[in-house]
Structure formats: structure tokens, C-alpha cells
Design a protein around this motif. Structure first.
Motif, PDB file in Angstrom:
ATOM      1  N   GLN A 144       0.821  -1.215   0.000  1.00 52.78           N
ATOM      2  CA  GLN A 144       0.000   0.000   0.000  1.00 52.78           C
ATOM      3  C   GLN A 144       0.857   1.268   0.000  1.00 52.78           C
ATOM      4  OE1 GLN A 144      -2.020  -1.254   3.662  1.00 52.78           O
ATOM      5  NE2 GLN A 144      -3.952  -1.367   2.523  1.00 52.78           N
ATOM      6  N   LEU A 145       2.169   1.114  -0.014  1.00 56.40           N
ATOM      7  CA  LEU A 145       3.086   2.248   0.036  1.00 56.40           C
ATOM      8  C   LEU A 145       3.815   2.415  -1.287  1.00 56.40           C
ATOM      9  CD1 LEU A 145       4.702   1.511   3.528  1.00 56.40           C
ATOM     10  CD2 LEU A 145       2.865   3.150   3.038  1.00 56.40           C
ATOM     11  N   SER A 146       4.153   3.657  -1.621  1.00 52.56           N
ATOM     12  CA  SER A 146       4.989   3.900  -2.796  1.00 52.56           C
ATOM     13  C   SER A 146       6.411   3.426  -2.516  1.00 52.56           C
ATOM     14  CB  SER A 146       5.009   5.396  -3.121  1.00 52.56           C
ATOM     15  OG  SER A 146       5.745   6.103  -2.123  1.00 52.56           O
ATOM     16  N   GLY A 147       7.212   3.335  -3.554  1.00 54.95           N
ATOM     17  CA  GLY A 147       8.604   2.941  -3.356  1.00 54.95           C
ATOM     18  C   GLY A 147       9.340   3.882  -2.423  1.00 54.95           C
ATOM     19  N   GLY A 148       9.096   5.181  -2.568  1.00 57.23           N
ATOM     20  CA  GLY A 148       9.746   6.147  -1.686  1.00 57.23           C
ATOM     21  C   GLY A 148       9.326   5.976  -0.242  1.00 57.23           C
ATOM     22  N   GLN A 149       8.048   5.692  -0.028  1.00 56.82           N
ATOM     23  CA  GLN A 149       7.565   5.471   1.332  1.00 56.82           C
ATOM     24  C   GLN A 149       8.146   4.186   1.916  1.00 56.82           C
ATOM     25  OE1 GLN A 149       3.393   5.632   0.396  1.00 56.82           O
ATOM     26  NE2 GLN A 149       3.173   7.746   1.116  1.00 56.82           N
ATOM     27  N   GLN A 150       8.253   3.139   1.095  1.00 54.17           N
ATOM     28  CA  GLN A 150       8.857   1.902   1.575  1.00 54.17           C
ATOM     29  C   GLN A 150      10.309   2.125   1.977  1.00 54.17           C
ATOM     30  OE1 GLN A 150       7.986  -1.886  -0.504  1.00 54.17           O
ATOM     31  NE2 GLN A 150       6.663  -0.683  -1.850  1.00 54.17           N
ATOM     32  N   GLN A 151      11.035   2.918   1.200  1.00 55.54           N
ATOM     33  CA  GLN A 151      12.434   3.164   1.551  1.00 55.54           C
ATOM     34  C   GLN A 151      12.547   3.988   2.827  1.00 55.54           C
ATOM     35  OE1 GLN A 151      15.115   1.790   1.539  1.00 55.54           O
ATOM     36  NE2 GLN A 151      16.166   2.269  -0.397  1.00 55.54           N
ATOM     37  N   ARG A 152      11.598   4.879   3.051  1.00 51.47           N
ATOM     38  CA  ARG A 152      11.613   5.645   4.306  1.00 51.47           C
ATOM     39  C   ARG A 152      11.316   4.743   5.501  1.00 51.47           C
ATOM     40  NH1 ARG A 152       7.904  10.699   3.623  1.00 51.47           N
ATOM     41  NH2 ARG A 152       7.217   9.857   1.615  1.00 51.47           N
ATOM     42  N   VAL A 153      10.450   3.754   5.314  1.00 56.94           N
ATOM     43  CA  VAL A 153      10.231   2.753   6.370  1.00 56.94           C
ATOM     44  C   VAL A 153      11.532   1.995   6.631  1.00 56.94           C
ATOM     45  CG1 VAL A 153       9.022   0.624   7.003  1.00 56.94           C
ATOM     46  CG2 VAL A 153       7.760   2.489   5.905  1.00 56.94           C
ATOM     47  N   ALA A 154      12.243   1.629   5.569  1.00 52.07           N
ATOM     48  CA  ALA A 154      13.512   0.909   5.716  1.00 52.07           C
ATOM     49  C   ALA A 154      14.545   1.751   6.461  1.00 52.07           C
ATOM     50  CB  ALA A 154      14.044   0.503   4.346  1.00 52.07           C
ATOM     51  N   ILE A 155      14.545   3.061   6.217  1.00 51.28           N
ATOM     52  CA  ILE A 155      15.469   3.953   6.937  1.00 51.28           C
ATOM     53  C   ILE A 155      15.092   4.003   8.417  1.00 51.28           C
ATOM     54  CG2 ILE A 155      16.183   6.364   7.197  1.00 51.28           C
ATOM     55  CD1 ILE A 155      15.921   6.590   4.107  1.00 51.28           C
ATOM     56  N   ALA A 156      13.802   4.108   8.702  1.00 56.40           N
ATOM     57  CA  ALA A 156      13.350   4.111  10.098  1.00 56.40           C
ATOM     58  C   ALA A 156      13.731   2.806  10.782  1.00 56.40           C
ATOM     59  CB  ALA A 156      11.836   4.329  10.164  1.00 56.40           C
ATOM     60  N   ARG A 157      13.579   1.685  10.074  1.00 54.79           N
ATOM     61  CA  ARG A 157      13.943   0.381  10.630  1.00 54.79           C
ATOM     62  C   ARG A 157      15.437   0.327  10.959  1.00 54.79           C
ATOM     63  NH1 ARG A 157      13.077  -4.584   6.686  1.00 54.79           N
ATOM     64  NH2 ARG A 157      14.659  -3.373   5.564  1.00 54.79           N
TER      65      ARG A 157
END
Length: 260
Positions: A144-157
Motif C-alpha cells: 500500500q506504500l509507494s517505493g519512496g515510502q517503503q524506503q523511508r520505512v527501511a530507513i526508520a527500521r
């Protein structure tokens, strides 16, 4: 004063193919290092060695108080885990768990690796998701997330593990062009307080010039040149660095229709 990272005579071979040749590097706490160079120059392999995902053939790596020496044998798993505990890595492809929400993806390491309670982890992670501009997406699944949003989740992780060193391997290379700016803005914000040591493999030259304290140019598995962004981009001393940058800028001009 000892450097946070000390790499000495690091070599990596895959069979008869030598990928890294005698890498020497010291990185200070809080320093932001941008690593640039052509494809196949060993940049990503170097980061994977620092994270323990690849086992170097020879040399040594020290991060904080943890040192590993390599002599062709794979170190014990416990030794690799000790080194890896000092770093967090953000990959080109986001590597999120598809069956977990953004909140759960970032919580996973805190709960399973660090043994934090889900309640405490949830509080910490909500703050991190807010930091990367995704607090409203905490219950969304990766699909449900864009690629940019997924990468921001990965950065938070990656940040959730409170690493001594944050390693980012071409974090925007898998993104559509219009999504790159948002991810770069988050990383740029992380560099401002000069507390998080970062090593970033990137092909975004303007970004590297803006955020890095030091730029490293790699080619053929070697560090060819290192210096401040102004030194490397504005006044390169090695012919190979100059050739790479000249070709890069010519390519940009052609893509934009300049100089035709």
C-alpha cells in the motif's frame, strides 16, 4: 583518538575474481562519507563487508570496540554478530516484510533482536515513523506504500537499532525519479546534527556534494581518491576521477538536451 571505523588492507575475492584490493580507510564518529564510482567498482561489496554480509578474504575491520581479522576463513557467527550489531544497512531494494505493517516492520528488530517489549518498541517506532514523515502510514502494508515510502520505512527500521554506523547502499536507485527527492530529503535531514556516522554509496552527485564531509571515489576495487566534496568534485587530482566526472556530466547534458 581512535577512529570509529578502521579498515586495513581489506581484500575480497570471489573465486579468481578480485573485487576489493587492499582497502585502507578510517572514519571518525559523526562523519558522513559518500562513496561514488562506476558500476562494478566494489562500492556495494565494501559496504556488505562492513556489515558482515560478505566475508573479506584478508585484512581487518574495526567498528567501535569490535575488531575482526580475516585470513581466508569465515569468522565465528558470534564474532560477525558483534560486528554487525554496530551497523544498520539500508538496501537498494527495501527488503520489507510484506505481511507486516510499517509499524511492525520497524518494530521487528527491536522485539526479536533486542528483546524490547512490544509496548515500548511501539512508542519508539511511532517517533521514528514521524521523523521520516510516515506517522499516518504506520498501519499500511508495503504493497500500500509507494517505493519512496517503503524506503523511508527501511530507513526508520535501520535507525531503530541505534547503530554506530548507518550504511546506505544506493538508497534511491530503485525509485522512480519523482520519488527520489523525498528520500534524499530524509537522509539530508539525518546528516544535519552530525551525530550519526553514515556511509552512503550513491550515484546522486549533487546530493553527495551537499551532505558529505568526505567523498571517496572507487574504481576497480580500489580507493582512487578521497577528499572534501569541493576537492573531489571541483578539483580532482587523479585522472580516473576526472574522467569519471567528465563522462557523468556529459551524460547529464545529453539527457537534458544540452550541448547538441
Amino acid at each position: 583518538m581512535n577512529s570509529l571505523i578502521e579498515v586495513k588492507k581489506l581484500r575480497k575475492s570471489f573465486g579468481k575474481l578480485d573485487v576489493l584490493h587492499e582497502i585502507d580507510l578510517a572514519v571518525e564518529k559523526g562523519e558522513v562519507i559518500a562513496i561514488i564510482g562506476p558500476s562494478g567498482s566494489g562500492k556495494s561489496t565494501f559496504l556488505r563487508c562492513l556489515n558482515g554480509l560478505e566475508t573479506p578474504t584478508a585484512g581487518s575491520i574495526k567498528i567501535g570496540t569490535h575488531t575482526l581479522k580475516f585470513n581466508g576463513k569465515k569468522p565465528k557467527d558470534k564474532e560477525i554478530r558483534s560486528l554487525r550489531s554496530q551497523t544498520s544497512m539500508v538496501f537498494q531494494s527495501f527488503n520489507l516484510f510484506p505481511h507486516l505493517t510499517a509499524l511492525q516492520n520497524v518494530m521487528e528488530g527491536l522485539v526479536t533482536v533486542q528483546g524490547m517489549s512490544k509496548e515500548a518498541a511501539s512508542i519508539q517506532v511511532k517517533g521514528l515513523l514521524e521523523k521520516v514523515g510516515l506517522s499516518q502510514k504506520k498501519d499500511a502494508f508495503p504493497i500500500q506504500l509507494s517505493g519512496g515510502q517503503q524506503q523511508r520505512v527501511a530507513i526508520a527500521r535501520a535507525l531503530a537499532m541505534n547503530p554506530s554506523v548507518l550504511l546506505l547502499d544506493e538508497p534511491t536507485s530503485a525509485l522512480d525519479p519523482e520519488l527520489v527527492g523525498g528520500v534524499l530529503a530524509i537522509i539530508r535531514e539525518l546528516t544535519k546534527d552530525k551525530t550519526q556516522t553514515m556511509m552512503i554509496v550513491t550515484h546522486e552527485m549533487n546530493f553527495a556534494r551537499d551532505v558529505a564531509d568526505r567523498v571517496i571515489f572507487m574504481d576497480d576495487g580500489k580507493i582512487i581518491e578521497t577528499g572534501t566534496p569541493d576537492e573531489v568534485f571541483g578539483h580532482p587530482t587523479h585522472a580516473r576521477t576526472k574522467q569519471f566526472l567528465d563522462q557523468l556530466y556529459v551524460g547529464i547534458e545529453k539527457n537534458l538536451g544540452w550541448g547538441l
